[in-house]
Design a protein around this motif. Structure first.
Motif, PDB file in Angstrom:
ATOM      1  N   UNK A 173      -1.534  -3.473   1.734  1.00 14.55           N
ATOM      2  CA  UNK A 173      -1.428  -4.820   2.478  1.00 14.55           C
ATOM      3  C   UNK A 173       0.351  -5.201   1.500  1.00 14.55           C
ATOM      4  N   UNK A 174       0.454  -4.678   0.573  1.00 15.77           N
ATOM      5  CA  UNK A 174       2.095  -5.145   0.060  1.00 15.77           C
ATOM      6  C   UNK A 174       2.420  -4.497   0.153  1.00 15.77           C
ATOM      7  N   UNK A 175       2.771  -3.047   1.601  1.00 19.78           N
ATOM      8  CA  UNK A 175       3.370  -2.296   2.359  1.00 19.78           C
ATOM      9  C   UNK A 175       4.266  -3.136   3.244  1.00 19.78           C
ATOM     10  N   UNK A 176       2.912  -3.342   3.683  1.00 22.06           N
ATOM     11  CA  UNK A 176       3.128  -4.138   5.014  1.00 22.06           C
ATOM     12  C   UNK A 176       4.427  -5.517   4.624  1.00 22.06           C
ATOM     13  N   UNK A 177       3.844  -5.857   3.310  1.00 21.69           N
ATOM     14  CA  UNK A 177       4.343  -7.442   3.678  1.00 21.69           C
ATOM     15  C   UNK A 177       5.863  -6.303   3.350  1.00 21.69           C
ATOM     16  N   UNK A 205       2.066 -14.935  -0.212  1.00 23.57           N
ATOM     17  CA  UNK A 205       0.474 -14.780  -0.541  1.00 23.57           C
ATOM     18  C   UNK A 205       0.054 -15.850  -2.331  1.00 23.57           C
ATOM     19  N   UNK A 206      -1.036 -15.678  -2.352  1.00 22.82           N
ATOM     20  CA  UNK A 206      -1.766 -16.210  -3.637  1.00 22.82           C
ATOM     21  C   UNK A 206      -2.761 -15.619  -3.965  1.00 22.82           C
ATOM     22  N   UNK A 207      -2.611 -16.211  -5.982  1.00 15.37           N
ATOM     23  CA  UNK A 207      -3.204 -15.437  -6.057  1.00 15.37           C
ATOM     24  C   UNK A 207      -3.680 -14.320  -6.678  1.00 15.37           C
ATOM     25  N   UNK A 208      -4.189 -13.752  -6.482  1.00 14.58           N
ATOM     26  CA  UNK A 208      -4.492 -11.393  -6.874  1.00 14.58           C
ATOM     27  C   UNK A 208      -3.441 -11.227  -5.876  1.00 14.58           C
ATOM     28  N   UNK A 209      -3.001 -11.905  -4.125  1.00 13.62           N
ATOM     29  CA  UNK A 209      -2.041 -11.280  -3.821  1.00 13.62           C
ATOM     30  C   UNK A 209      -0.741 -10.976  -4.286  1.00 13.62           C
ATOM     31  N   UNK A 210      -0.146 -12.070  -5.672  1.00 12.50           N
ATOM     32  CA  UNK A 210       1.160 -12.092  -5.804  1.00 12.50           C
ATOM     33  C   UNK A 210       1.351 -10.964  -7.083  1.00 12.50           C
ATOM     34  N   UNK A 211       0.344 -10.406  -7.882  1.00 10.65           N
ATOM     35  CA  UNK A 211       0.100  -9.191  -8.193  1.00 10.65           C
ATOM     36  C   UNK A 211       0.452  -7.823  -7.840  1.00 10.65           C
ATOM     37  N   UNK A 212      -0.042  -8.069  -6.157  1.00 14.57           N
ATOM     38  CA  UNK A 212       0.096  -6.661  -5.189  1.00 14.57           C
ATOM     39  C   UNK A 212       1.753  -6.441  -4.785  1.00 14.57           C
ATOM     40  N   UNK A 213       2.120  -8.163  -4.492  1.00 13.80           N
ATOM     41  CA  UNK A 213       3.547  -8.557  -4.852  1.00 13.80           C
ATOM     42  C   UNK A 213       4.438  -7.246  -5.728  1.00 13.80           C
ATOM     43  N   UNK A 214       3.630  -7.917  -6.886  1.00 15.90           N
ATOM     44  CA  UNK A 214       4.222  -7.508  -7.827  1.00 15.90           C
ATOM     45  C   UNK A 214       4.730  -6.042  -8.251  1.00 15.90           C
ATOM     46  N   UNK A 215       3.188  -5.060  -7.809  1.00 14.83           N
ATOM     47  CA  UNK A 215       3.201  -3.384  -8.217  1.00 14.83           C
ATOM     48  C   UNK A 215       4.730  -3.286  -7.003  1.00 14.83           C
ATOM     49  N   UNK A 216       4.865  -3.398  -5.860  1.00 18.38           N
ATOM     50  CA  UNK A 216       5.342  -3.113  -4.547  1.00 18.38           C
ATOM     51  C   UNK A 216       6.741  -3.298  -5.172  1.00 18.38           C
ATOM     52  N   UNK A 217       7.572  -3.917  -6.526  1.00 16.76           N
ATOM     53  CA  UNK A 217       7.927  -4.687  -6.678  1.00 16.76           C
ATOM     54  C   UNK A 217       9.170  -5.196  -5.709  1.00 16.76           C
ATOM     55  N   UNK A 218       8.242  -6.000  -5.302  1.00 17.98           N
ATOM     56  CA  UNK A 218       8.866  -7.321  -4.075  1.00 17.98           C
ATOM     57  C   UNK A 218       9.124  -8.546  -5.003  1.00 17.98           C
TER      58      UNK A 218
END
Length: 199
Positions: A85-89, A101-114
């Motif tokens: 999902x982060x890669x799709x973002x 992105x809200x809550x834990x999704x922000x961490x997913x985006x952070x891990x993806x470098x976004x």
């Protein structure tokens, strides 16, 4: 109209409360919300609600969407199952289509470098710092943040109303005085704001 279609990511442990305001008001103002999962199988939210997704990630292309919404979920922090999902973002942002992105999704985006080069927020700064991302200097202590180019909206888990406000501003659902009134009504329980919304 594809410009009116908003894609809402859904997955097991999806945090039910984080997008209710957003999706309800988008739907009431002419947008179509389509749920998107990794596969076609039903998912179960944190609140035990089963959702049959409309589409899979492979079906969704940025050019067919006005916005991708990513909610929090326990899985963001306990496995890499939501990394697609982060890669799709990333694909959305690279195509110039906004992501919220809200809550834990922000961490997913952070891990993806976004979040390395974009203004953003989350639950707390050290939550994102634990991901090892490089964007700490761009963290903002705010309820919700839209980055400078207007493509990325972020919020923490306690701010579903502020999150919705940023989405509405980005998509032109409410503007100016009405946007402010909507926020005052749903965030502050300011009954005087209702009259502004109805005018």
């Amino acid at each position: 109209m594809t410009g009116k279609t908003v894609h809402l990511a859904v997955y097991d442990t999806y945090a039910d409360w984080e997008t209710g305001h957003t999706t309800a008001h988008l739907t009431q103002h002419g947008h179509t919300v389509k749920t998107v999962a990794a596969a076609a199988d039903p998912v179960t939210t944190m609140g035990g609600v089963r959702i049959q997704p409309d589409l899979t990630l492979d079906d969704v292309q940025p050019q067919d969407s006005a916005l991708l919404i990513l909610t929090g979920a326990s899985l963001w922090d306990t496995s890499d199952k939501l990394a697609p999902f982060a890669r799709k973002a990333r694909a959305f942002l690279e195509a110039g289509v906004p992501v919220a992105a809200i809550c834990g999704a922000t961490a997913g985006l952070a891990r993806e470098g976004l979040l390395d080069d974009r203004a953003h927020t989350s639950a707390v700064s050290f939550y994102l710092a634990a991901t090892g991302y490089k964007g700490g200097e761009h963290y903002r202590e705010a309820d919700a943040v839209t980055d400078d180019d207007g493509l990325l909206i972020t919020a923490g888990p306690t701010e579903p109303v502020a999150f919705a406000r940023e989405v509405f501003a980005r998509l032109g659902v409410y503007e100016g005085e009405k946007l402010d009134a909507w926020y005052r009504l749903f965030h502050d329980s300011d009954a005087s704001a209702f009259e502004v919304l109805e005018s």
